[in-house]
Design a protein around this motif. Sequence first.
Motif, PDB file in Angstrom:
ATOM      1  N   CYS A  34     -13.294   5.128  -3.450  1.00  0.00           N
ATOM      2  CA  CYS A  34     -12.554   3.859  -3.505  1.00  0.00           C
ATOM      3  C   CYS A  34     -12.229   3.352  -2.105  1.00  0.00           C
ATOM      4  O   CYS A  34     -12.421   2.170  -1.787  1.00  0.00           O
ATOM      5  CB  CYS A  34     -11.265   4.040  -4.293  1.00  0.00           C
ATOM      6  SG  CYS A  34     -10.287   5.504  -3.811  1.00  0.00           S
ATOM      7  N   HIS A  35     -11.740   4.264  -1.255  1.00  0.00           N
ATOM      8  CA  HIS A  35     -11.345   3.861   0.093  1.00  0.00           C
ATOM      9  C   HIS A  35     -12.534   3.734   1.038  1.00  0.00           C
ATOM     10  O   HIS A  35     -12.494   2.957   1.990  1.00  0.00           O
ATOM     11  CB  HIS A  35     -10.272   4.808   0.644  1.00  0.00           C
ATOM     12  CG  HIS A  35      -8.893   4.453   0.149  1.00  0.00           C
ATOM     13  ND1 HIS A  35      -8.561   4.468  -1.183  1.00  0.00           N
ATOM     14  CD2 HIS A  35      -7.785   4.023   0.812  1.00  0.00           C
ATOM     15  CE1 HIS A  35      -7.304   4.085  -1.319  1.00  0.00           C
ATOM     16  NE2 HIS A  35      -6.812   3.807  -0.122  1.00  0.00           N
ATOM     17  N   GLU A  36     -13.593   4.512   0.770  1.00  0.00           N
ATOM     18  CA  GLU A  36     -14.807   4.317   1.578  1.00  0.00           C
ATOM     19  C   GLU A  36     -15.362   2.909   1.335  1.00  0.00           C
ATOM     20  O   GLU A  36     -15.813   2.231   2.266  1.00  0.00           O
ATOM     21  CB  GLU A  36     -15.861   5.374   1.215  1.00  0.00           C
ATOM     22  CG  GLU A  36     -15.480   6.786   1.677  1.00  0.00           C
ATOM     23  CD  GLU A  36     -16.570   7.827   1.405  1.00  0.00           C
ATOM     24  OE1 GLU A  36     -16.578   8.850   2.090  1.00  0.00           O
ATOM     25  OE2 GLU A  36     -17.426   7.618   0.505  1.00  0.00           O
TER      26      GLU A  36
ATOM     27  N   HIS B 106       0.832  -1.212   0.000  1.00  0.00           N
ATOM     28  CA  HIS B 106       0.000   0.000   0.000  1.00  0.00           C
ATOM     29  C   HIS B 106       0.861   1.255   0.000  1.00  0.00           C
ATOM     30  O   HIS B 106       2.091   1.164   0.051  1.00  0.00           O
ATOM     31  CB  HIS B 106      -0.988  -0.001   1.165  1.00  0.00           C
ATOM     32  CG  HIS B 106      -0.350  -0.131   2.507  1.00  0.00           C
ATOM     33  ND1 HIS B 106       0.352   0.887   3.084  1.00  0.00           N
ATOM     34  CD2 HIS B 106      -0.276  -1.172   3.371  1.00  0.00           C
ATOM     35  CE1 HIS B 106       0.809   0.496   4.260  1.00  0.00           C
ATOM     36  NE2 HIS B 106       0.449  -0.757   4.455  1.00  0.00           N
ATOM     37  N   ASP B 107       0.184   2.418  -0.021  1.00  0.00           N
ATOM     38  CA  ASP B 107       0.935   3.670  -0.154  1.00  0.00           C
ATOM     39  C   ASP B 107       1.346   4.257   1.197  1.00  0.00           C
ATOM     40  O   ASP B 107       1.720   5.411   1.285  1.00  0.00           O
ATOM     41  CB  ASP B 107       0.129   4.691  -0.975  1.00  0.00           C
ATOM     42  CG  ASP B 107      -1.231   4.997  -0.349  1.00  0.00           C
ATOM     43  OD1 ASP B 107      -1.383   4.826   0.876  1.00  0.00           O
ATOM     44  OD2 ASP B 107      -2.146   5.406  -1.079  1.00  0.00           O
ATOM     45  N   GLY B 108       1.302   3.445   2.261  1.00  0.00           N
ATOM     46  CA  GLY B 108       1.636   3.958   3.589  1.00  0.00           C
ATOM     47  C   GLY B 108       3.117   3.938   3.906  1.00  0.00           C
ATOM     48  O   GLY B 108       3.530   4.387   4.967  1.00  0.00           O
TER      49      GLY B 108
ATOM     50  N   GLY C 250      -3.456  -1.930  -6.876  1.00  0.00           N
ATOM     51  CA  GLY C 250      -4.828  -1.468  -6.659  1.00  0.00           C
ATOM     52  C   GLY C 250      -4.848  -0.146  -5.899  1.00  0.00           C
ATOM     53  O   GLY C 250      -5.619   0.764  -6.225  1.00  0.00           O
ATOM     54  N   ASP C 251      -3.969  -0.024  -4.895  1.00  0.00           N
ATOM     55  CA  ASP C 251      -3.933   1.206  -4.098  1.00  0.00           C
ATOM     56  C   ASP C 251      -3.448   2.382  -4.958  1.00  0.00           C
ATOM     57  O   ASP C 251      -3.996   3.479  -4.873  1.00  0.00           O
ATOM     58  CB  ASP C 251      -3.012   1.007  -2.885  1.00  0.00           C
ATOM     59  CG  ASP C 251      -3.380   1.918  -1.729  1.00  0.00           C
ATOM     60  OD1 ASP C 251      -4.505   2.469  -1.728  1.00  0.00           O
ATOM     61  OD2 ASP C 251      -2.546   2.084  -0.820  1.00  0.00           O
ATOM     62  N   ALA C 252      -2.433   2.139  -5.798  1.00  0.00           N
ATOM     63  CA  ALA C 252      -1.904   3.223  -6.657  1.00  0.00           C
ATOM     64  C   ALA C 252      -2.957   3.661  -7.684  1.00  0.00           C
ATOM     65  O   ALA C 252      -3.179   4.854  -7.886  1.00  0.00           O
ATOM     66  CB  ALA C 252      -0.628   2.761  -7.352  1.00  0.00           C
TER      67      ALA C 252
ATOM     68  N   GLN D  82      -9.534  -4.363  -2.706  1.00  0.00           N
ATOM     69  CA  GLN D  82     -10.805  -3.678  -2.451  1.00  0.00           C
ATOM     70  C   GLN D  82     -10.801  -2.244  -2.994  1.00  0.00           C
ATOM     71  O   GLN D  82     -11.798  -1.775  -3.537  1.00  0.00           O
ATOM     72  CB  GLN D  82     -11.114  -3.699  -0.952  1.00  0.00           C
ATOM     73  CG  GLN D  82     -11.381  -5.116  -0.467  1.00  0.00           C
ATOM     74  CD  GLN D  82     -11.580  -5.271   1.032  1.00  0.00           C
ATOM     75  OE1 GLN D  82     -11.972  -6.331   1.488  1.00  0.00           O
ATOM     76  NE2 GLN D  82     -11.308  -4.250   1.814  1.00  0.00           N
ATOM     77  N   CYS D  83      -9.663  -1.556  -2.860  1.00  0.00           N
ATOM     78  CA  CYS D  83      -9.576  -0.171  -3.355  1.00  0.00           C
ATOM     79  C   CYS D  83      -9.626  -0.135  -4.872  1.00  0.00           C
ATOM     80  O   CYS D  83     -10.226   0.764  -5.466  1.00  0.00           O
ATOM     81  CB  CYS D  83      -8.288   0.500  -2.881  1.00  0.00           C
ATOM     82  SG  CYS D  83      -8.249   0.812  -1.120  1.00  0.00           S
ATOM     83  N   GLY D  84      -8.979  -1.115  -5.528  1.00  0.00           N
ATOM     84  CA  GLY D  84      -8.973  -1.155  -6.996  1.00  0.00           C
ATOM     85  C   GLY D  84     -10.377  -1.386  -7.540  1.00  0.00           C
ATOM     86  O   GLY D  84     -10.834  -0.685  -8.452  1.00  0.00           O
TER      87      GLY D  84
ATOM     88  N   SER E 179      -7.578  -8.010   0.398  1.00  0.00           N
ATOM     89  CA  SER E 179      -6.496  -7.077   0.722  1.00  0.00           C
ATOM     90  C   SER E 179      -6.932  -5.638   0.445  1.00  0.00           C
ATOM     91  O   SER E 179      -7.867  -5.387  -0.318  1.00  0.00           O
ATOM     92  CB  SER E 179      -5.239  -7.402  -0.079  1.00  0.00           C
ATOM     93  OG  SER E 179      -5.395  -7.001  -1.425  1.00  0.00           O
ATOM     94  N   HIS E 180      -6.222  -4.690   1.071  1.00  0.00           N
ATOM     95  CA  HIS E 180      -6.505  -3.260   0.919  1.00  0.00           C
ATOM     96  C   HIS E 180      -6.571  -2.882  -0.565  1.00  0.00           C
ATOM     97  O   HIS E 180      -7.538  -2.272  -1.035  1.00  0.00           O
ATOM     98  CB  HIS E 180      -5.398  -2.470   1.634  1.00  0.00           C
ATOM     99  CG  HIS E 180      -5.535  -0.989   1.537  1.00  0.00           C
ATOM    100  ND1 HIS E 180      -6.375  -0.268   2.339  1.00  0.00           N
ATOM    101  CD2 HIS E 180      -4.939  -0.087   0.710  1.00  0.00           C
ATOM    102  CE1 HIS E 180      -6.292   1.016   2.027  1.00  0.00           C
ATOM    103  NE2 HIS E 180      -5.432   1.152   1.037  1.00  0.00           N
ATOM    104  N   GLY E 181      -5.553  -3.271  -1.312  1.00  0.00           N
ATOM    105  CA  GLY E 181      -5.471  -2.866  -2.717  1.00  0.00           C
ATOM    106  C   GLY E 181      -6.500  -3.552  -3.599  1.00  0.00           C
ATOM    107  O   GLY E 181      -6.971  -2.957  -4.580  1.00  0.00           O
TER     108      GLY E 181
END
Length: 354
Positions: free
Chosen positions: A248-250, A123-125, A170-172, A269-271, A265-267
């Motif tokens: 996307c993040h909501e 992720h982007d963290g 996905g996050d990017a 779901q965000c993608g 995974s985070h990405g």
Amino acid sequence: MPVLTRLIPSPVVVDIRPGALNDLAGVLADQRISSSGKLAIAISGGSGAVLRERLAPALPSAEWFEVDGGTLDDAIKLADAMKKKGRYDAVVGLGGGKIIDCAKFAAARVGLPLVAVATNLSHDGLCSPVATLDNDAGRGSYGVPNPIAVVIDLDIIREAPVRFVRSGIGDALSNISAVRDWELAARERGEDIDGLAAAMARQAGEAVLRHPGGVGDDGFLQVLAEGLVLTGIAMSVSGDSRPASGACHEINHAFDLLFPKRAASHGEQCGLGAAFAMHLRGAREESAYMAQVLRRHGLPVLPEEIGFTVDEFVQVVEYAPQTRPGRYTILEHLDLSTDQIRDAYADYAKTIGS
Ligand SMILES: [Zn+2]
């Protein structure tokens, strides 16, 4: 006297390439980071052991701390252990997202700069001013200073399970949708938009979207890693997560909250959330192209590909705005009823094809 430029909070060293870990000791010896070599290095007990064995001979004055997991308690424990042991120039977080988040929080607590050495790109963290930690209420985001240095060895990234790289993709890509939400909020609500932060986040997403390579090649991993680092810095520039987090993040948070045991995974779901949000805002071609790229990298574009029914996805989208009160996105703007979400989803699924 008008302010002619502004200073951007950013790391003094960004080293992203194959073999970067071989020169880690040299990076850390930088006068601005640690001239004495006294470093507190946080690693995981499991996979961290191999890296410790490899790096310890080059870092004789460093102290090593094993971190159990990614909770607020783990981070506080780490800070307490560092305080007890002695004085350091800097903290090094060496590992995946959980280790780096723990190290970020602990470094902020003991007032030391943090060096992030990321071993995956989930992720982007990895270079952001936020530490995400599990707490008694679920999960919290804690504001921390941006890392002073970021080191990413692409040889190590390639050894990590491919699902981590996919999550980062996905996050990017979700930045593209997040920035569109930000522009919408500026147009509809008069919210301030930071053009520099928006540019950095959007370019990071577009570079990953348009790159012809795949998860196995260095050229693509370089662009992805740089994109995730620039996204983190974009969040520092704007002072919040706006450049990288919208509908996307909501949607991602709603999956996590409604189905904590089954969440992907985070990405992933965000993608999926980003491709659907792009469709909702009427950008049908862009949504279909994003879905095509997600598919090419092995990421899901339909809920059933991560084990959710259409009904569950409709429930997720309906609940999503509640996960981030105050954030205006295409979801809040359209304020769709359950039936309208269902119709929009059917149209999305038809447009992107199966
Ligand atoms: Zn994210």
